[in-house]
Design an enzyme around this catalytic site. Structure first.
Site, PDB file in Angstrom:
ATOM      1  N   CYS A 108      28.168  29.612  36.624  1.00 30.22           N
ATOM      2  CA  CYS A 108      27.520  30.787  37.214  1.00 30.22           C
ATOM      3  C   CYS A 108      26.342  31.205  36.568  1.00 30.22           C
ATOM      4  O   CYS A 108      25.641  31.999  36.876  1.00 30.22           O
ATOM      5  CB  CYS A 108      28.722  31.995  36.812  1.00 30.22           C
ATOM      6  SG  CYS A 108      28.985  32.506  35.365  1.00 30.22           S
ATOM      7  N   LYS A 143      46.564  33.209  36.980  1.00 31.81           N
ATOM      8  CA  LYS A 143      46.528  32.323  38.283  1.00 31.81           C
ATOM      9  C   LYS A 143      45.215  31.504  38.196  1.00 31.81           C
ATOM     10  O   LYS A 143      44.398  31.961  38.211  1.00 31.81           O
ATOM     11  CB  LYS A 143      46.549  33.028  39.531  1.00 31.81           C
ATOM     12  CG  LYS A 143      46.636  32.218  40.841  1.00 31.81           C
ATOM     13  CD  LYS A 143      45.905  32.742  41.717  1.00 31.81           C
ATOM     14  CE  LYS A 143      45.095  32.007  42.657  1.00 31.81           C
ATOM     15  NZ  LYS A 143      44.971  30.597  42.361  1.00 31.81           N
ATOM     16  N   GLU A 150      23.636  32.211  46.446  1.00 31.57           N
ATOM     17  CA  GLU A 150      24.208  31.343  45.383  1.00 31.57           C
ATOM     18  C   GLU A 150      24.869  30.130  46.199  1.00 31.57           C
ATOM     19  O   GLU A 150      25.281  30.104  47.217  1.00 31.57           O
ATOM     20  CB  GLU A 150      25.321  32.061  44.755  1.00 31.57           C
ATOM     21  CG  GLU A 150      25.834  31.407  43.755  1.00 31.57           C
ATOM     22  CD  GLU A 150      27.214  31.959  43.163  1.00 31.57           C
ATOM     23  OE1 GLU A 150      28.029  32.276  43.677  1.00 31.57           O
ATOM     24  OE2 GLU A 150      27.250  31.761  41.890  1.00 31.57           O
ATOM     25  N   GLU A 188      33.899  39.257  36.980  1.00 33.29           N
ATOM     26  CA  GLU A 188      33.053  38.438  36.529  1.00 33.29           C
ATOM     27  C   GLU A 188      32.459  37.713  37.968  1.00 33.29           C
ATOM     28  O   GLU A 188      33.349  36.873  38.332  1.00 33.29           O
ATOM     29  CB  GLU A 188      33.242  37.564  35.480  1.00 33.29           C
ATOM     30  CG  GLU A 188      33.705  38.129  34.208  1.00 33.29           C
ATOM     31  CD  GLU A 188      32.455  38.834  33.505  1.00 33.29           C
ATOM     32  OE1 GLU A 188      31.368  38.333  33.858  1.00 33.29           O
ATOM     33  OE2 GLU A 188      32.567  39.691  32.616  1.00 33.29           O
TER      34      GLU A 188
HETATM   35  P1  NAD Z   1      36.756  32.088  44.458  1.00 33.12           P
HETATM   36  O1  NAD Z   1      36.492  33.800  44.419  1.00 33.12           O
HETATM   37  O2  NAD Z   1      36.862  31.578  45.637  1.00 33.12           O
HETATM   38  O3  NAD Z   1      38.256  32.083  43.679  1.00 33.12           O
HETATM   39  C1  NAD Z   1      38.552  32.607  42.251  1.00 33.12           C
HETATM   40  C2  NAD Z   1      39.896  32.671  42.060  1.00 33.12           C
HETATM   41  O4  NAD Z   1      40.168  33.862  42.660  1.00 33.12           O
HETATM   42  C3  NAD Z   1      40.846  31.739  42.462  1.00 33.12           C
HETATM   43  O5  NAD Z   1      41.895  31.542  41.648  1.00 33.12           O
HETATM   44  C4  NAD Z   1      41.120  32.027  43.845  1.00 33.12           C
HETATM   45  O6  NAD Z   1      42.479  31.351  44.372  1.00 33.12           O
HETATM   46  C5  NAD Z   1      41.322  33.354  43.734  1.00 33.12           C
HETATM   47  N1  NAD Z   1      41.266  34.096  44.894  1.00 33.12           N
HETATM   48  C6  NAD Z   1      41.042  34.015  46.174  1.00 33.12           C
HETATM   49  N2  NAD Z   1      41.215  34.649  47.160  1.00 33.12           N
HETATM   50  C7  NAD Z   1      41.671  35.876  46.297  1.00 33.12           C
HETATM   51  C8  NAD Z   1      42.331  37.212  46.758  1.00 33.12           C
HETATM   52  N3  NAD Z   1      42.271  37.581  47.921  1.00 33.12           N
HETATM   53  N4  NAD Z   1      42.896  37.798  45.627  1.00 33.12           N
HETATM   54  C9  NAD Z   1      43.111  37.378  44.550  1.00 33.12           C
HETATM   55  N5  NAD Z   1      42.457  36.210  44.043  1.00 33.12           N
HETATM   56  C10 NAD Z   1      41.931  35.407  44.996  1.00 33.12           C
HETATM   57  O7  NAD Z   1      35.613  31.404  43.450  1.00 33.12           O
HETATM   58  P2  NAD Z   1      35.731  30.027  43.102  1.00 33.12           P
HETATM   59  O8  NAD Z   1      35.040  29.164  44.410  1.00 33.12           O
HETATM   60  O9  NAD Z   1      36.955  29.449  42.488  1.00 33.12           O
HETATM   61  O10 NAD Z   1      34.574  30.034  41.896  1.00 33.12           O
HETATM   62  C11 NAD Z   1      33.002  29.897  42.280  1.00 33.12           C
HETATM   63  C12 NAD Z   1      32.854  31.347  42.031  1.00 33.12           C
HETATM   64  O11 NAD Z   1      32.936  31.955  40.665  1.00 33.12           O
HETATM   65  C13 NAD Z   1      31.104  31.387  42.246  1.00 33.12           C
HETATM   66  O12 NAD Z   1      30.591  32.345  42.772  1.00 33.12           O
HETATM   67  C14 NAD Z   1      30.726  31.529  40.668  1.00 33.12           C
HETATM   68  O13 NAD Z   1      29.452  32.262  40.290  1.00 33.12           O
HETATM   69  C15 NAD Z   1      31.783  32.670  40.041  1.00 33.12           C
HETATM   70  N6  NAD Z   1      31.920  32.469  38.555  1.00 33.12           N
HETATM   71  C16 NAD Z   1      31.599  33.643  37.912  1.00 33.12           C
HETATM   72  C17 NAD Z   1      31.531  33.392  36.660  1.00 33.12           C
HETATM   73  C18 NAD Z   1      31.135  34.832  35.686  1.00 33.12           C
HETATM   74  O14 NAD Z   1      31.495  34.782  34.493  1.00 33.12           O
HETATM   75  N7  NAD Z   1      30.476  35.611  36.124  1.00 33.12           N
HETATM   76  C19 NAD Z   1      32.280  32.186  35.902  1.00 33.12           C
HETATM   77  C20 NAD Z   1      32.385  31.266  36.507  1.00 33.12           C
HETATM   78  C21 NAD Z   1      32.349  31.229  38.195  1.00 33.12           C
END
Ligand code: NAD
Length: 459
Positions: free
Chosen positions: A277, A168, A364, A243
């Protein structure tokens, strides 16, 4: 207008209910995507296809990974264009960071799989050997900042180890995952092994996490979402890799080499509009070089080609932190305002004078905003670096003392005199609220397989 469809059992499927995909470049609607709420069909296709896929040898699956890498390479310009349109990042970044790495993820794991050696443990009177079985069906959930790059970083090792997939992508950036599914068709990839479903996280993402036949969840995204995912998956005893977010420190010591540190620190703060990130958004500079370093950094940042942030909604969040910084006593040295044109543009922003424990410098923001702080000793720098709830990454810039500082930083990854210099064999992941588990090389293959020990004694 692109019509994104789910990819289930090797077929493209549209739904009546759709969401709009909006480009942050100009706020135009560029695609519609299916609003999926149920993944039962996709899971059934994954179950049906997994047995055959899992019975291939690792070399045969590695050959498939190479075929995927080949077709991605052939289409690399299209992928970069779609990624740039969907995320707003400059084409060069989409081409050289996102698209390039998506190809490399498959190429790397294909080679790495072929090079895997037997894991054996001799005893005086017996011999142990480890076999790695597929888990079965795995769920892969990824964010919007590096869309195909991060999704394929999970798809490639999951496939290599013989699993079928329900993937997804973020609903904000679905285009390259959709294109990817078309390329799988083009190379006749076994149907049902890769299923891609689109829609809102709390709907289709949640459906993946709670599906009883999906035995492992690999999630990359925000810390708050990670907590929700964990609270559903952990009581079901699913394998879980998280992650999550970060607030990484960049430490510039008094003996830093300015020629590499100035561009390096700027790049680590602002690449991808600060939406990686790993970005170093708290910049700690030794007091003896602070006044010399800061003007050079501001000039470097002013000359960078930076795209918009991901959406107008996200820009509102970033702006709210800039306002908060002012209330917390910060001085805006650069930027601080929106750029007045359609889309989600905002000036790269550098803020000084904030307490190191202020909200702006510990939470963040995930945008083109950095805070500057000075320190007087190595111990103080380390104390500041370790004082957030996150522990993902960091960098240290020093001619002589980089390694000794790096080893004292509480984070999963630290770069010395460089940043985002990646070897895909090494562990990638965070400590504290930045996640649980590691990706990369053998860490990914360990996650996407069940290690079974066989102990043999001769009768
Ligand atoms: P997000 O947590 O809003 O969404 C990430 C994914 O999770 C999306 O596909 C979203 O649709 C899905 N999602 C949302 N709610 C969910 C639920 N209840 N159950 C299952 N899936 C769900 O994050 P974002 O805004 O898309 O991305 C930014 C964040 O990601 C930042 O905090 C960033 O630091 C982090 N990030 C971490 C890494 C890493 O490797 N540690 C890499 C990239 C981004």
């Amino acid at each position: 207008m692109i019509r994104v469809e789910n990819y289930i059992g090797g077929k493209h499927v549209s739904l009546q209910e759709t969401l709009d995909d909006i480009s942050p470049l100009d706020s135009a609607i560029i695609a519609t995507i299916p609003r999926t709420r149920n993944v039962d069909d996709a899971v059934q296709c994954a179950i049906d296809s997994q047995k055959e896929w899992g019975s291939l040898s690792i070399d045969q699956r590695a050959d498939w990974l190479d075929r995927i890498a080949d077709v991605l390479q052939k289409n690399i310009e299209d992928i970069a264009k779609l990624e740039s349109m969907d995320t707003g990042k400059p084409y060069e970044v989409a081409r050289n960071v996102d698209a390039e790495r998506s190809v490399n993820n498959f190429r790397f794991f294909a080679d790495f799989g072929r090079g895997m050696t037997d894991e054996t443990f001799e005893m005086k009177d017996a011999m142990n050997y480890v076999i790695r079985k597929p888990i079965g069906v795995v769920g892969l959930i990824s964010p919007w900042n590096l869309p195909l790059y991060l999704l394929t970083w999970k798809i490639a090792p999951a496939l290599l180890m013989g699993n079928s997939i329900i993937a997804k992508p973020s609903e904000i950036t679905p285009l390259t995952a959709h294109h990817f599914s078309k390329l799988l068709d083009e190379i006749d990839f076994p149907k049902g092994v890769v299923n891609i479903v689109h829609g809102y996280g709390p709907e289709v993402g949640q459906a993946i996490v709670e599906h009883p036949d999906i035995k492992a969840i690999s999630f990359t995204g925000g810390t708050m979402t990670g907590r929700i995912v964990a609270s559903t998956a952990a009581p079901m005893f699913k394998k879980l890799s998280l992650e999550l977010g970060g607030k990484n420190s960049t430490i510039v010591l008094d003996d830093a080499d300015f020629e590499s540190a100035v561009p390096g620190v700027a790049r680590s703060g602002f690449l991808n509009s600060g939406q990686i990130c790993l970005c170093g958004s708290r910049i700690l500079i030794h007091e003896s070089i602070y006044d010399k370093f800061v003007p050079l950094l501001l000039e470097e940042v002013s000359n960078m080609d930076i795209g918009p942030v991901i959406s107008e909604e996200h820009r509102t969040k970033v702006l709210s932190y800039i306002e908060l910084a002012k209330q917390e006593g910060g001085q805006i040295l650069l930027g601080g305002k929106i750029i007045d044109k359609p889309g989600a543009w905002i000036e790269p922003t550098v803020i000084a004078g904030l307490p190191t424990n202020s909200r702006t410098s510990t939470e963040e923001i995930f945008g083109p905003v950095v805070t500057l702080h000075s320190f007087s000793s190595d111990d103080e720098a380390i104390e500041i670096a370790n004082s957030t709830e996150y522990g993902l990454a960091g960098s240290v810039w020093s001619k002589k003392r980089g390694r000794q500082i790096a080893e004292r930083i509480e984070s999963g990854m630290v770069w010395v005199n460089t940043w985002l210099h990646r070897d895909l064999r090494v562990p990638f992941g965070g400590v504290k609220n930045s996640g649980v588990g590691r990706e990369g090389g053998m860490w990914s293959l360990g996650f996407f397989s069940e290690a079974i020990n066989i102990c043999v004694m001769e009768p």
